[in-house]
Design a protein around this motif. Sequence first.
Motif, PDB file in Angstrom:
ATOM      1  N   ARG A   1      -4.570 -52.468  60.943  1.00 19.02           N
ATOM      2  CA  ARG A   1      -5.221 -52.341  59.633  1.00 19.02           C
ATOM      3  C   ARG A   1      -6.743 -52.433  59.707  1.00 19.02           C
ATOM      4  O   ARG A   1      -7.440 -51.675  58.998  1.00 19.02           O
ATOM      5  CB  ARG A   1      -4.672 -53.417  58.675  1.00 19.02           C
TER       6      ARG A   1
ATOM      7  N   HIS B   1       5.844 -46.224  55.175  1.00 14.02           N
ATOM      8  CA  HIS B   1       4.439 -46.466  54.844  1.00 14.02           C
ATOM      9  C   HIS B   1       3.954 -47.758  55.505  1.00 14.02           C
ATOM     10  O   HIS B   1       2.963 -48.363  55.080  1.00 14.02           O
ATOM     11  CB  HIS B   1       4.227 -46.513  53.328  1.00 14.02           C
TER      12      HIS B   1
ATOM     13  N   GLY C   1     -10.197 -48.691  51.716  1.00 15.61           N
ATOM     14  CA  GLY C   1      -9.840 -49.872  50.949  1.00 15.61           C
ATOM     15  C   GLY C   1      -8.393 -49.769  50.496  1.00 15.61           C
ATOM     16  O   GLY C   1      -7.736 -48.737  50.667  1.00 15.61           O
ATOM     17  N   ASP C   2      -7.887 -50.831  49.879  1.00 15.90           N
ATOM     18  CA  ASP C   2      -6.485 -50.859  49.486  1.00 15.90           C
ATOM     19  C   ASP C   2      -6.139 -49.757  48.484  1.00 15.90           C
ATOM     20  O   ASP C   2      -5.068 -49.147  48.564  1.00 15.90           O
ATOM     21  CB  ASP C   2      -6.120 -52.229  48.903  1.00 15.90           C
ATOM     22  N   GLU C   3      -7.011 -49.499  47.522  1.00 15.89           N
ATOM     23  CA  GLU C   3      -6.737 -48.462  46.515  1.00 15.89           C
ATOM     24  C   GLU C   3      -6.702 -47.082  47.168  1.00 15.89           C
ATOM     25  O   GLU C   3      -5.810 -46.269  46.874  1.00 15.89           O
ATOM     26  CB  GLU C   3      -7.791 -48.495  45.412  1.00 15.89           C
ATOM     27  N   GLU C   4      -7.645 -46.819  48.050  1.00 13.31           N
ATOM     28  CA  GLU C   4      -7.650 -45.532  48.759  1.00 13.31           C
ATOM     29  C   GLU C   4      -6.441 -45.407  49.664  1.00 13.31           C
ATOM     30  O   GLU C   4      -5.864 -44.320  49.800  1.00 13.31           O
ATOM     31  CB  GLU C   4      -8.940 -45.397  49.580  1.00 13.31           C
ATOM     32  N   LEU C   5      -6.040 -46.511  50.257  1.00 11.42           N
ATOM     33  CA  LEU C   5      -4.872 -46.490  51.136  1.00 11.42           C
ATOM     34  C   LEU C   5      -3.617 -46.149  50.327  1.00 11.42           C
ATOM     35  O   LEU C   5      -2.778 -45.354  50.766  1.00 11.42           O
ATOM     36  CB  LEU C   5      -4.712 -47.843  51.824  1.00 11.42           C
ATOM     37  N   ASN C   6      -3.494 -46.703  49.126  1.00 16.13           N
ATOM     38  CA  ASN C   6      -2.351 -46.386  48.279  1.00 16.13           C
ATOM     39  C   ASN C   6      -2.335 -44.924  47.862  1.00 16.13           C
ATOM     40  O   ASN C   6      -1.267 -44.308  47.760  1.00 16.13           O
ATOM     41  CB  ASN C   6      -2.346 -47.284  47.031  1.00 16.13           C
TER      42      ASN C   6
ATOM     43  N   GLU D   1      -0.163 -54.902  61.198  1.00 19.32           N
ATOM     44  CA  GLU D   1      -1.351 -55.689  60.842  1.00 19.32           C
ATOM     45  C   GLU D   1      -2.474 -55.522  61.847  1.00 19.32           C
ATOM     46  O   GLU D   1      -3.654 -55.484  61.469  1.00 19.32           O
ATOM     47  CB  GLU D   1      -0.977 -57.171  60.714  1.00 19.32           C
TER      48      GLU D   1
END
Length: 251
Positions: free
Chosen positions: A22, A15, A28-33, A19
Motif C-alpha cells: 500500500r 480488490h 489516496g483512499d478515495e482515488e483508490l476506491n 499491506e
Amino acid sequence: MREQPVVIHIPHSSHYIPEFLRPDILLGDEELNQNFCSFTDWRTKDLFSHREFPCRIVSNVSRMVCDMERFRSDSCEDMAAHGYGAVYTRDAFLRPLRRYDSIKRELILRLYYDPHHRQLEEAVSAMLKKYGRCLIVDCHSFSGVPLPYEPEQEFSRPSFCIGTVEGHTSKHLISTAVKTLQQDSVSVALNYPYSGSMIPLKHFGDSRVQTLMVEVNRSLYQQHGAFTSVPRYRHVKNIIGNLLTALSAAF
C-alpha cells in the motif's frame, strides 16, 4: 455430479492489496476506491460460480497489484507502453499509480503472478491427463461506459463480449456461445470491446486445449460507479450458468 473438463479462470475479481504494498500506491483512499470501481471485475467470482464446474483458478489480489492476463515481460506486452503491463504504473484514469521499482516488480511477480500461472498450468495439465482435453473459460466483466485507460472508446457496448484465440477457440464453441446468449435476449459481440482469451504458454499450440473469454457488461447487474447490485443480478447469474452448461455440452 460428474466433473467437467472445464477450468474456470477468474483473474480480476479481487480488490485486495497487501499491506506491505500500500505505501507504494500513490493514490489516496478515495482515488483508490474509484479505481476499485473501475478495474475490478465485481462479483465475477460469484457470477461464474456453478457447482457443475468446481475447477476454478481465482486471483486473490487486485489487478492493481499485478494483472494475471498480461505477459510477464513488458517487452512482450503491448499495453505496457501505456502503463498497463503485468504490474501497472498507471491507474484507470491515466494517473501515476505507483513508484516504479524493478526489484519490487520482480518480487510481486514471484509472489503472485508466477504461482497463479503455475496453478492454471497444473489444472489444465490435470484435465488433459484425465480427459484428453480441456476448456478454459476466461471470466470477466467490463464497464458499461468506456474508461479512460481502455483502447476502445465507443459508447455502444454489448451485454456480453466473447473473446477468442485462433486455433484454440472452435467455430462450434463460438456459435454455441452466441446462440445461447441470444436465446436469453441479450446482445453479444465477438472480440469487442475486448479480444482474446487466456491460455497458458505451456499449452499454446495444443489444440486439445480450447479457450473462450466471457465478458459481461457490469451495467446488467451493478450500478455504474458503485458497488451496489441491481435486481436483475440473479437473472444475469442464471444466464451465465446456462452459457457454461451449453459450452461444456458443445465441447
